[in-house]
Write a protein that holds these residues in place. Structure first.
Motif, PDB file in Angstrom:
ATOM      1  N   PRO A   1      -0.301  -9.386  -3.137  1.00  0.00           N
ATOM      2  CA  PRO A   1      -0.989  -8.973  -1.910  1.00  0.00           C
ATOM      3  C   PRO A   1      -2.290  -8.231  -2.210  1.00  0.00           C
ATOM      4  CG  PRO A   1       0.880  -7.548  -2.350  1.00  0.00           C
ATOM      5  CD  PRO A   1       0.944  -8.652  -3.361  1.00  0.00           C
ATOM      6  N   VAL A   2      -3.129  -8.139  -1.190  1.00  0.00           N
ATOM      7  CA  VAL A   2      -4.427  -7.472  -1.317  1.00  0.00           C
ATOM      8  C   VAL A   2      -4.469  -6.292  -0.359  1.00  0.00           C
ATOM      9  CG1 VAL A   2      -6.917  -7.722  -1.044  1.00  0.00           C
ATOM     10  CG2 VAL A   2      -5.567  -9.599  -2.020  1.00  0.00           C
ATOM     11  N   LEU A   3      -4.956  -5.169  -0.853  1.00  0.00           N
ATOM     12  CA  LEU A   3      -5.055  -3.949  -0.061  1.00  0.00           C
ATOM     13  C   LEU A   3      -6.513  -3.508   0.017  1.00  0.00           C
ATOM     14  CD1 LEU A   3      -2.070  -2.002  -1.642  1.00  0.00           C
ATOM     15  CD2 LEU A   3      -2.178  -2.817   0.720  1.00  0.00           C
ATOM     16  N   PRO A   4      -6.874  -2.786   1.070  1.00  0.00           N
ATOM     17  CA  PRO A   4      -8.249  -2.254   1.135  1.00  0.00           C
ATOM     18  C   PRO A   4      -8.442  -1.172   0.086  1.00  0.00           C
ATOM     19  CG  PRO A   4      -6.924  -1.375   2.915  1.00  0.00           C
ATOM     20  CD  PRO A   4      -6.082  -2.442   2.261  1.00  0.00           C
ATOM     21  N   LEU A   5      -9.652  -1.014  -0.352  1.00  0.00           N
ATOM     22  CA  LEU A   5      -9.959  -0.022  -1.375  1.00  0.00           C
ATOM     23  C   LEU A   5      -9.596   1.392  -0.908  1.00  0.00           C
ATOM     24  CD1 LEU A   5     -11.182   0.312  -4.188  1.00  0.00           C
ATOM     25  CD2 LEU A   5     -13.430   0.541  -3.102  1.00  0.00           C
ATOM     26  N   SER A   6      -9.663   1.615   0.387  1.00  0.00           N
ATOM     27  CA  SER A   6      -9.352   2.940   0.941  1.00  0.00           C
ATOM     28  C   SER A   6      -7.890   3.321   0.756  1.00  0.00           C
ATOM     29  CB  SER A   6      -9.702   2.973   2.432  1.00  0.00           C
ATOM     30  OG  SER A   6      -8.967   1.978   3.137  1.00  0.00           O
ATOM     31  N   ALA A   7      -7.028   2.357   0.424  1.00  0.00           N
ATOM     32  CA  ALA A   7      -5.600   2.658   0.236  1.00  0.00           C
ATOM     33  C   ALA A   7      -5.344   3.429  -1.047  1.00  0.00           C
ATOM     34  CB  ALA A   7      -4.792   1.361   0.215  1.00  0.00           C
ATOM     35  N   LEU A   8      -6.282   3.381  -1.969  1.00  0.00           N
ATOM     36  CA  LEU A   8      -6.080   3.996  -3.277  1.00  0.00           C
ATOM     37  C   LEU A   8      -6.329   5.500  -3.251  1.00  0.00           C
ATOM     38  CD1 LEU A   8      -5.604   3.684  -6.357  1.00  0.00           C
ATOM     39  CD2 LEU A   8      -8.085   3.340  -6.576  1.00  0.00           C
ATOM     40  N   ASP A   9      -5.342   6.235  -3.744  1.00  0.00           N
ATOM     41  CA  ASP A   9      -5.489   7.668  -3.981  1.00  0.00           C
ATOM     42  C   ASP A   9      -5.478   7.858  -5.497  1.00  0.00           C
ATOM     43  OD1 ASP A   9      -5.254  10.385  -4.377  1.00  0.00           O
ATOM     44  OD2 ASP A   9      -3.600  10.668  -2.970  1.00  0.00           O
ATOM     45  N   VAL A  10      -6.602   8.271  -6.057  1.00  0.00           N
ATOM     46  CA  VAL A  10      -6.711   8.355  -7.513  1.00  0.00           C
ATOM     47  C   VAL A  10      -5.769   9.399  -8.102  1.00  0.00           C
ATOM     48  CG1 VAL A  10      -9.069   7.497  -7.586  1.00  0.00           C
ATOM     49  CG2 VAL A  10      -8.655   9.967  -7.308  1.00  0.00           C
ATOM     50  N   GLN A  11      -5.289  10.335  -7.273  1.00  0.00           N
ATOM     51  CA  GLN A  11      -4.324  11.325  -7.743  1.00  0.00           C
ATOM     52  C   GLN A  11      -2.922  10.736  -7.883  1.00  0.00           C
ATOM     53  OE1 GLN A  11      -5.346  14.376  -8.679  1.00  0.00           O
ATOM     54  NE2 GLN A  11      -7.430  13.729  -8.122  1.00  0.00           N
TER      55      GLN A  11
ATOM     56  N   LEU B   1       1.415  -0.690   0.946  1.00  0.00           N
ATOM     57  CA  LEU B   1       2.101  -1.969   1.156  1.00  0.00           C
ATOM     58  C   LEU B   1       3.175  -1.839   2.229  1.00  0.00           C
ATOM     59  CD1 LEU B   1       2.601  -3.437  -2.437  1.00  0.00           C
ATOM     60  CD2 LEU B   1       1.090  -4.304  -0.649  1.00  0.00           C
ATOM     61  N   ALA B   2       3.959  -0.758   2.159  1.00  0.00           N
ATOM     62  CA  ALA B   2       5.031  -0.559   3.135  1.00  0.00           C
ATOM     63  C   ALA B   2       4.477  -0.307   4.534  1.00  0.00           C
ATOM     64  CB  ALA B   2       5.912   0.607   2.701  1.00  0.00           C
ATOM     65  N   ALA B   3       3.241   0.214   4.607  1.00  0.00           N
ATOM     66  CA  ALA B   3       2.639   0.541   5.906  1.00  0.00           C
ATOM     67  C   ALA B   3       1.846  -0.610   6.510  1.00  0.00           C
ATOM     68  CB  ALA B   3       1.732   1.765   5.753  1.00  0.00           C
ATOM     69  N   GLN B   4       1.613  -1.675   5.745  1.00  0.00           N
ATOM     70  CA  GLN B   4       0.851  -2.826   6.269  1.00  0.00           C
ATOM     71  C   GLN B   4       1.592  -3.467   7.442  1.00  0.00           C
ATOM     72  OE1 GLN B   4       0.090  -5.515   2.948  1.00  0.00           O
ATOM     73  NE2 GLN B   4      -2.104  -5.243   3.258  1.00  0.00           N
TER      74      GLN B   4
ATOM     75  N   LEU C   1       3.968  -8.637   3.737  1.00  0.00           N
ATOM     76  CA  LEU C   1       5.326  -9.038   3.361  1.00  0.00           C
ATOM     77  C   LEU C   1       6.258  -7.838   3.258  1.00  0.00           C
ATOM     78  CD1 LEU C   1       7.244 -11.321   2.385  1.00  0.00           C
ATOM     79  CD2 LEU C   1       6.416 -10.882   0.068  1.00  0.00           C
ATOM     80  N   PHE C   2       5.712  -6.694   2.859  1.00  0.00           N
ATOM     81  CA  PHE C   2       6.537  -5.511   2.641  1.00  0.00           C
ATOM     82  C   PHE C   2       6.449  -4.517   3.800  1.00  0.00           C
ATOM     83  CE2 PHE C   2       5.004  -7.233  -1.395  1.00  0.00           C
ATOM     84  CZ  PHE C   2       6.216  -7.589  -1.973  1.00  0.00           C
ATOM     85  N   ALA C   3       5.899  -4.956   4.926  1.00  0.00           N
ATOM     86  CA  ALA C   3       5.752  -4.099   6.101  1.00  0.00           C
ATOM     87  C   ALA C   3       7.108  -3.552   6.536  1.00  0.00           C
ATOM     88  CB  ALA C   3       5.111  -4.875   7.244  1.00  0.00           C
ATOM     89  N   GLY C   4       7.136  -2.261   6.823  1.00  0.00           N
ATOM     90  CA  GLY C   4       8.373  -1.640   7.276  1.00  0.00           C
ATOM     91  C   GLY C   4       9.313  -1.243   6.164  1.00  0.00           C
ATOM     92  N   GLY C   5       8.927  -1.534   4.914  1.00  0.00           N
ATOM     93  CA  GLY C   5       9.758  -1.128   3.796  1.00  0.00           C
ATOM     94  C   GLY C   5       9.792   0.382   3.652  1.00  0.00           C
ATOM     95  N   VAL C   6      10.789   0.851   2.917  1.00  0.00           N
ATOM     96  CA  VAL C   6      10.943   2.288   2.689  1.00  0.00           C
ATOM     97  C   VAL C   6      10.467   2.612   1.278  1.00  0.00           C
ATOM     98  CG1 VAL C   6      12.564   4.222   2.569  1.00  0.00           C
ATOM     99  CG2 VAL C   6      12.890   2.417   4.271  1.00  0.00           C
TER     100      VAL C   6
END
Length: 222
Positions: free
Chosen positions: A53-63, A73-76, A80-85
């Motif tokens: 899968p592809v995520l926006p660059l803003s999803a990355l937290d360098v910490q 991914l779970a929040a998309q 495919l992984f939407a709603g995952g825990v």
């Protein structure tokens, strides 16, 4: 870190998913996700499938690079992984984290079973995803109103295998009760497992808990 969600793959049902690689592609982040049968079997020997899968660059937290991407991914909403825990990996002796992780896994299995359909003898298998449950409840209410008013009622229902069946008021009401029994049984079972998880004394005991254990086994362990 792990995403817990039941996802069918060509090689079987996967329930635990981990990012193993990520790369920058056209101002977005492409991730490689390995999919495993369970959190306990999240090892290369048990790898069932992989997705990219592809995520926006803003999803990355360098910490917290991997954790932030797995949470994304779970929040998309459409992924495919939407709603995952999303759960952190527990240390070997961290029983509180192990319990939280196991309960998240059990809830994911519970929700998959609740939405997985149920059988009616002589009729066939009915869908039971959220939309189907709402339709069954609505139809059962309408059938009861018609029945109480001594009015005719019938509906042609599409089953899980796309065949159809003609149902009268009594039949629709029976399907409503069957749905209630289906969901109630699953939630009773999840409450039993929750009690078992809370009663466990070690992380190893927590790891051994599964949805498929018989109630007698649960009582003996607890």
């Amino acid at each position: 870190m792990t995403i817990l969600k039941t996802v069918p793959t060509p090689n079987g049902v996967a329930a635990a998913h981990r990012i193993v690689k990520s790369e920058l592609v056209d101002l977005a982040i492409k991730v490689q996700v390995h999919m495993y049968p369970s959190a306990e079997k999240a090892q290369d020997a048990y790898l069932l499938w992989q997705e990219y899968p592809v995520l926006p660059l803003s999803a990355l937290d360098v910490q917290d690079p991997v954790g932030s991407l797995e949470r994304a991914l779970a929040a998309q909403e459409e992924g495919l992984f939407a709603g995952g825990v999303y759960v952190a990996d527990p240390a070997a002796d961290d029983i509180d984290t192990a319990k939280a992780r196991k309960w998240a896994q059990i809830k994911a299995e519970r929700d998959a079973l609740e939405s997985g359909g149920f059988d009616m003898p002589g009729l066939g298998r009915f869908d039971s995803n959220a939309e189907s449950r709402a339709r069954i409840v609505g139809a059962a209410m309408a059938a009861k109103i018609a029945q109480d008013a001594a009015q005719p009622y019938s509906i042609r229902w599409t089953l899980a295998d796309n065949t159809t069946v003609e149902l009268g008021a009594e039949g629709v009401i029976a399907v409503g009760f069957a749905l209630l029994a289906h969901t109630d049984g699953i939630h009773q079972r999840s409450r039993e497992i929750y009690a078992q998880i809370q009663a466990a004394q070690t992380a190893e005991e927590v790891a051994d808990i599964s949805w498929t254990q018989e109630p007698a086994e649960i009582e003996a362990v607890a």
